[in-house]
Design an enzyme around this catalytic site. Structure first.
Site, PDB file in Angstrom:
ATOM      1  N   ASP A  55       5.507   2.268  -3.480  1.00 39.19           N
ATOM      2  CA  ASP A  55       4.304   1.485  -3.781  1.00 39.19           C
ATOM      3  C   ASP A  55       3.061   2.363  -3.888  1.00 39.19           C
ATOM      4  O   ASP A  55       2.181   2.095  -4.709  1.00 39.19           O
ATOM      5  CB  ASP A  55       4.056   0.457  -2.673  1.00 39.19           C
TER       6      ASP A  55
HETATM    7  N1  LIG Z   1       1.469   2.755   6.707  1.00 36.39           N
HETATM    8  C1  LIG Z   1       1.103   1.575   7.130  1.00 36.39           C
HETATM    9  O1  LIG Z   1       0.314   1.498   8.089  1.00 36.39           O
HETATM   10  C2  LIG Z   1       1.609   0.312   6.492  1.00 36.39           C
HETATM   11  C3  LIG Z   1       1.449  -0.867   7.179  1.00 36.39           C
HETATM   12  C4  LIG Z   1       1.912  -2.051   6.581  1.00 36.39           C
HETATM   13  C5  LIG Z   1       2.492  -2.012   5.344  1.00 36.39           C
HETATM   14  N2  LIG Z   1       2.641  -0.842   4.684  1.00 36.39           N
HETATM   15  C6  LIG Z   1       3.194  -0.841   3.338  1.00 36.39           C
HETATM   16  O2  LIG Z   1       4.266   0.028   3.248  1.00 36.39           O
HETATM   17  C7  LIG Z   1       4.328   0.574   1.913  1.00 36.39           C
HETATM   18  C8  LIG Z   1       4.348   2.052   2.043  1.00 36.39           C
HETATM   19  O3  LIG Z   1       4.592   2.627   0.789  1.00 36.39           O
HETATM   20  P1  LIG Z   1       5.630   3.790   0.620  1.00 36.39           P
HETATM   21  O4  LIG Z   1       5.445   4.241  -0.780  1.00 36.39           O
HETATM   22  O5  LIG Z   1       5.457   4.766   1.713  1.00 36.39           O
HETATM   23  O6  LIG Z   1       7.018   3.128   0.878  1.00 36.39           O
HETATM   24  P2  LIG Z   1       7.759   1.946   0.041  1.00 36.39           P
HETATM   25  O7  LIG Z   1       6.911   1.463  -1.061  1.00 36.39           O
HETATM   26  O8  LIG Z   1       8.205   0.978   1.067  1.00 36.39           O
HETATM   27  O9  LIG Z   1       8.943   2.691  -0.609  1.00 36.39           O
HETATM   28  C9  LIG Z   1       9.869   3.413   0.160  1.00 36.39           C
HETATM   29  C10 LIG Z   1      10.917   3.932  -0.780  1.00 36.39           C
HETATM   30  O10 LIG Z   1      11.714   4.839  -0.071  1.00 36.39           O
HETATM   31  C11 LIG Z   1      13.046   4.766  -0.597  1.00 36.39           C
HETATM   32  N3  LIG Z   1      13.990   5.115   0.464  1.00 36.39           N
HETATM   33  C12 LIG Z   1      14.369   4.385   1.521  1.00 36.39           C
HETATM   34  N4  LIG Z   1      15.265   5.048   2.260  1.00 36.39           N
HETATM   35  C13 LIG Z   1      15.481   6.225   1.639  1.00 36.39           C
HETATM   36  C14 LIG Z   1      16.290   7.353   1.916  1.00 36.39           C
HETATM   37  N5  LIG Z   1      17.098   7.391   3.000  1.00 36.39           N
HETATM   38  N6  LIG Z   1      16.244   8.398   1.074  1.00 36.39           N
HETATM   39  C15 LIG Z   1      15.444   8.380  -0.018  1.00 36.39           C
HETATM   40  N7  LIG Z   1      14.650   7.331  -0.327  1.00 36.39           N
HETATM   41  C16 LIG Z   1      14.661   6.285   0.504  1.00 36.39           C
HETATM   42  C17 LIG Z   1      13.234   3.345  -1.046  1.00 36.39           C
HETATM   43  O11 LIG Z   1      13.936   3.345  -2.284  1.00 36.39           O
HETATM   44  P3  LIG Z   1      15.548   3.229  -2.280  1.00 36.39           P
HETATM   45  O12 LIG Z   1      15.879   2.042  -1.464  1.00 36.39           O
HETATM   46  O13 LIG Z   1      15.885   3.142  -3.730  1.00 36.39           O
HETATM   47  O14 LIG Z   1      16.030   4.506  -1.666  1.00 36.39           O
HETATM   48  C18 LIG Z   1      11.806   2.837  -1.283  1.00 36.39           C
HETATM   49  O15 LIG Z   1      11.536   2.603  -2.640  1.00 36.39           O
HETATM   50  C19 LIG Z   1       3.123   0.091   1.168  1.00 36.39           C
HETATM   51  O16 LIG Z   1       3.432  -1.005   0.357  1.00 36.39           O
HETATM   52  C20 LIG Z   1       2.215  -0.345   2.297  1.00 36.39           C
HETATM   53  O17 LIG Z   1       1.319  -1.364   1.920  1.00 36.39           O
HETATM   54  C21 LIG Z   1       2.204   0.342   5.261  1.00 36.39           C
END
Ligand SMILES: NC(=O)c1ccc[n+]([C@@H]2O[C@H](COP(=O)([O-])OP(=O)(O)OC[C@H]3O[C@@H](n4cnc5c(N)ncnc54)[C@H](OP(=O)(O)O)[C@@H]3O)[C@@H](O)[C@H]2O)c1
Ligand SMILES: NC(=O)c1ccc[n+]([C@@H]2O[C@H](COP(=O)([O-])OP(=O)(O)OC[C@H]3O[C@@H](n4cnc5c(N)ncnc54)[C@H](OP(=O)(O)O)[C@@H]3O)[C@@H](O)[C@H]2O)c1
Lengths: 99, 464, 99, 464
Positions: free
Chosen positions: B387
């Site tokens: 994301d």
């Molecule tokens: N940081 C905070 O404080 C917080 C709090 C609340 C919400 N969030 C939300 O969390 C999200 C964070 O974004 P992000 O880009 O870090 O993560 P993300 O959008 O959740 O994407 C994580 C990606 O990692 C891949 N993945 C999972 N396990 C894996 C593995 N073992 N090896 C390789 N790839 C793997 C997944 O794809 P596959 O399944 O295809 O592998 C997934 O597309 C945002 O939408 C944010 O709003 C963050």
């Protein structure tokens, strides 16, 4: 009279501490937001102060028990909060290892 | 006021100052450990000052409780870093419980000796409400994060109406108690309702939304400590609680902003399910690359940016990332890390993981600092982030993440995305980055893929 | 008992206000250091609060006179301090004139 | 506590918050006027809250005093901007006096009704000492700035020993009073000594060093208000006084740093004469230029930086500077202003003068921001500045200003220095900038010289 004048003292303290809190927290480095969470966690276990008095007064058995549980819970937060914060902070280095 | 009491007050004043410095020193990793020292010093002063209190008749049980707390606390600090969110939630639960219990005990004691002014009663109600609510709410959050409880949002019909009614009953009981503190029958009602409330509030929220909830509960735990300060006429509690409260509040605001959610949404509606718009678009063609291909591309780059995300945490790939960083450094290739504020699942998540793997923090760059440089970057490696690099946030008004600030990975000359499948990330939406012309997919577990890339590079490093 | 507990409240307030002061003043724009001097000048004329009570109680002639002089002096600072600050601040513009 | 008293306390709490916001909004010129509104609102609330006080038996004299204060205050706010330092000093004198008088009155009243605890006595002594010291010290400073008093430092033999002895007597009397508050004979001694002290402290300081002294007196006036708060048990006074105190303190620290003096030097030794090392070097050859030459050079430049200093203030040349700015802007030549933190004679001096002349503040740049750009600048025009552009501060270890941060005017391609003579500036030392190869001197009064330059440019502007 005494407690109500003191009410205003407490409100002053609360207001000023909130100002301080907002300013201090806003200047915390983004790098350290996870340790910040565990550090404030430990600090808010200051509730131990109130718990110790309740437990120590031993006014009756119920309050003794409630107080002791509260002391134990707060102490858990203090110990684990500070230790884990320090553990995380130790990992932040300017240079990589052996360099 | 006796000399001892003055000593107690002086230690409280010093403790309050130390807590402020403790947080202030977190403004830089250089002074941060000093901050922990200040915090420990402040807490010790506060505890010793309290132990001097003349009303304490025996220390036996206090010492027992302190020992128990230490025995539980030490192992709790050994949890793996991926479990930090759960630990934090658990710790809020303990904090809330302590506040609730002290409030309950104070109510009972004052009920007996007639010390219940309406001001004190009001403060007790606030303390008990916030305390017990934080207790059960945080337990729920910890359970969801640890996946002991079902992480999916649990909703039922008329949920909001039901919660609203319960809230009304709780407030009415509280108000009546302030008016007539001696109606002790109502006190357990307030307690039970607060406990129920904590559960009900967290029930409809998905596991992935827990970080925001945890920060908010952090603020509530702080406010409960403030209320305890008002109950016990203790300024140190007010100061420490206010510091904690503002920290929780600010962190949740930061998360909201970075996720482009409104703040009222957090205060009330964060307690509402995230609409997972599973927008299944037509499957677009993507190009994929082997670890060897990636190694070759990297060898020829001169500026590389690594963009880690939640996937790196899941795969525990931070050590492989550091090895990659070292391989690049050895070749004189500039390598930086672009950290999005909400990458991962808690604020600062990526920073801690990379620090654990001994990546120097000077190599980490914040989103706003690195975005202007992205067009000059040769290779952007997206490691399990999704994301936070989705260009739809910039231009697609219909996207649920539209307006969320992102790291402009797509503007780099070449993008390499490491993830296992084409599945969406947290927000549940497709990512057009993967089908872009300059993007290559390296499918697989992040740890394994990176390991292969590093192997390919170090194999060649003799030739180079 | 009352005044000494209150002593500690006052010390808490003083400490927190000093923290707030340092943080707030440090973030004042350098552009505005001259207006800052006149604004804090006006604010510190809060001494008027104490002066009014002394003058209003009219316990004896001396205290009445001292109080009134103090009220007049503080009021002078309030009026001139705020007015001159505003006068200076009015001059700070993003664009030049008529543009 | 009656409802009225609660109202009073609530108004005090709100006033304290408003004061904090008032200062906070000074962080940007955009919100600064809002800050004044908050300040006025806070002050009004505080005054109305106080007027509700049940112990007030008559309002007649209060109203008379308020009217007198207003009548004096309004014209005091019309002073020309060059007289702002004097006005500020005068105003500190009033503030100090108010604190001193209230302390005196309270002592007398409590002496009669036996309310003098040793804590109260201590607070009164601090209040009276700081108050009266600020009164006479500020009057001295105002007199020196207005040149009613001789501005040169007045020193005599054994000055420090004499001052130290007086201080000892004052402290001893104070301590005795805290121990035995009823020895009223000592109270006038403390008052007289405090008054004397204010005079003696400012006597040995030269007129040009007054700005630092004024800031320090600002801090003292604030601390006197804090002490009054402790005397009267009023938290609002403590908050407002602490805000004022930290402001004065920080401003004097900033001045010290920018002048490369140690801070202890300010707290104690600022009260010591600045050693004017009149280093008369061999007269070096300088090149001079007519206003017409300068106009020609400017016409061919594309980046110009103006560096104003104390001479611009003396000559009241800010309006000519703005005309120059407009001439340059008309030709599409970039023109910025480089503001050194201690250019002029008070913090922010140049900013206010240029703002008065309607130069947009967006054209002003701070030293640290503009220094890296200086090598790309075609023409640097130094208008009545001297010490703040003296390159000796960078390399000449023997220079009294060595280590003081300066604006690197000498790194511009061409430097034009406008001043009347080759005389040194505030620090009393020669400036090698003037004899540098790339420097041209335009001798004369800044207002006249700039006027001629602008005339030459506007005369040609038709041709251009
Ligand atoms: N940081 C905070 O404080 C917080 C709090 C609340 C919400 N969030 C939300 O969390 C999200 C964070 O974004 P992000 O880009 O870090 O993560 P993300 O959008 O959740 O994407 C994580 C990606 O990692 C891949 N993945 C999972 N396990 C894996 C593995 N073992 N090896 C390789 N790839 C793997 C997944 O794809 P596959 O399944 O295809 O592998 C997934 O597309 C945002 O939408 C944010 O709003 C963050
Ligand atoms: N800003 C503060 O808060 C503050 C506080 C305390 C001390 N100071 C000190 O003040 C100094 C400020 O440096 P500065 O560079 O602004 O000033 P400066 O070093 O005092 O130099 C001012 C120059 O202006 C020239 N000048 C005077 N009247 C003039 C006129 N009518 N027309 C043209 N030129 C005229 C003088 O030369 P001629 O006589 O040859 O014309 C003099 O060399 C520093 O040393 C600083 O430490 C500042």
């Amino acid at each position: 009279m005494h407690t109500t004048l003191d009410l205003w003292s407490m409100l002053f303290v609360f207001m000023l501490a909130t100002f301080v809190g907002f300013q201090v927290i806003q200047s915390v480095s983004r790098l350290l937001h996870t340790p910040l969470m565990s550090l404030t966690n430990a600090i808010s276990a200051i509730a131990i102060v109130g718990s110790i008095i309740i437990a120590g007064e031993e006014k009756d058995t119920t309050s003794l028990i409630l107080g002791c549980v509260a002391v134990a819970a707060s102490m858990t937060n203090i110990v684990s909060g500070f230790l884990i914060t320090d553990r995380m902070l130790k990992m932040f280095r300017e240079k990589g290892r052996q360099q | 006021m006796s000399a001892i009491e003055h000593l107690t007050q002086a230690s409280y004043l010093a403790a309050a100052a130390l807590f402020v410095f403790s947080l202030r020193w977190l403004s830089s990793p250089k002074t941060a450990r000093q901050g922990v020292v200040a915090g420990v010093a402040g807490m010790s002063l506060a505890v010793f000052g309290t132990l001097l209190h003349p009303e304490i008749v025996s220390y036996t049980w206090i010492v027992v409780a302190l020992v128990i707390g230490t025995v539980i606390g030490v192992p709790l600090s050994w949890v793996p870093l991926t479990a930090v969110p759960q630990r934090t939630a658990l710790s809020h639960a303990f904090g809330g419980m302590a506040a609730g219990l002290v409030g309950t005990a104070k109510y009972m004691l004052w009920l007996q000796d007639g010390g219940l002014t309406s001001f004190r009663m009001f403060a007790i109600i606030v303390e008990v409400l916030l305390g017990y609510l934080t207790l059960t709410g945080s337990l729920m959050a910890a359970g969801k994060l640890q996946e002991v409880l079902p992480t999916r949002p649990i909703t039922y019909k008329n949920q909001n109406i039901f919660n609203g009614l319960l809230m009304l009953v709780a407030l009415a009981s509280g108000a009546y108690l302030v008016w007539r503190p001696e109606t002790w029958q109502l006190f357990p009602v307030v307690i039970v309702l607060s406990l129920a409330f904590g559960v009900l509030l967290v029930l409809p929220i998905g596991g992935a939304d827990m970080p925001t909830v945890i920060s908010l509960l952090n603020a509530y735990a702080g406010l409960a400590a403030v209320a305890m300060g008002f109950v016990l006429d203790n300024k140190l509690l007010i100061v420490a609680g206010a510091l904690d409260g503002s920290s929780g509040f600010i962190l949740s605001v930061i998360m909201c902003k970075a996720m482009n959610r409104s703040f009222s949404n957090v205060l009330f509606g964060a307690f509402g399910q995230v609409s997972a718009t599973a927008a299944v678009g037509e499957a677009k063609a993507v190009k994929s690359a082997t670890p060897q291909d990636v190694a070759d591309i990297l060898e020829n780059a001169s500026r590389v940016v690594v963009i880690p995300g939640y996937g790196m945490a899941v795969a525990q790939a931070q050590h492989r990332v550091r090895e990659l960083y070292e391989q690049l450094a050895k070749r004189g290739i500039e390598c930086r890390f672009a950290i999005h504020p909400v990458a991962g699942r808690m604020p600062g998540h990526m920073n801690v993981l990379l620090a654990e793997a001994e990546v120097p923090y000077t190599a980490l760059a914040e989103m706003d600092d690195i975005n202007p440089d992205m067009p000059q970057v040769d290779v952007a490696i997206v490691v399990g982030a999704n994301d936070v690099v989705n260009p739809a946030a910039r231009h697609d008004k219909s996207s649920p993440i539209f307006g969320m600030p992102i790291i402009n990975a797509d503007r780099a000359k070449t993008v390499i995305a490491i993830k296992r499948t084409m599945n969406p990330g947290f927000a549940g939406i497709d990512n057009e980055l993967y089908s872009a012309d300059n993007c290559l997919m390296a499918f697989g577990d992040a740890k394994a893929v990176l390991g292969d890339i590093v192997k390919a590079m170090s194999g060649e490093s003799g030739i180079h």
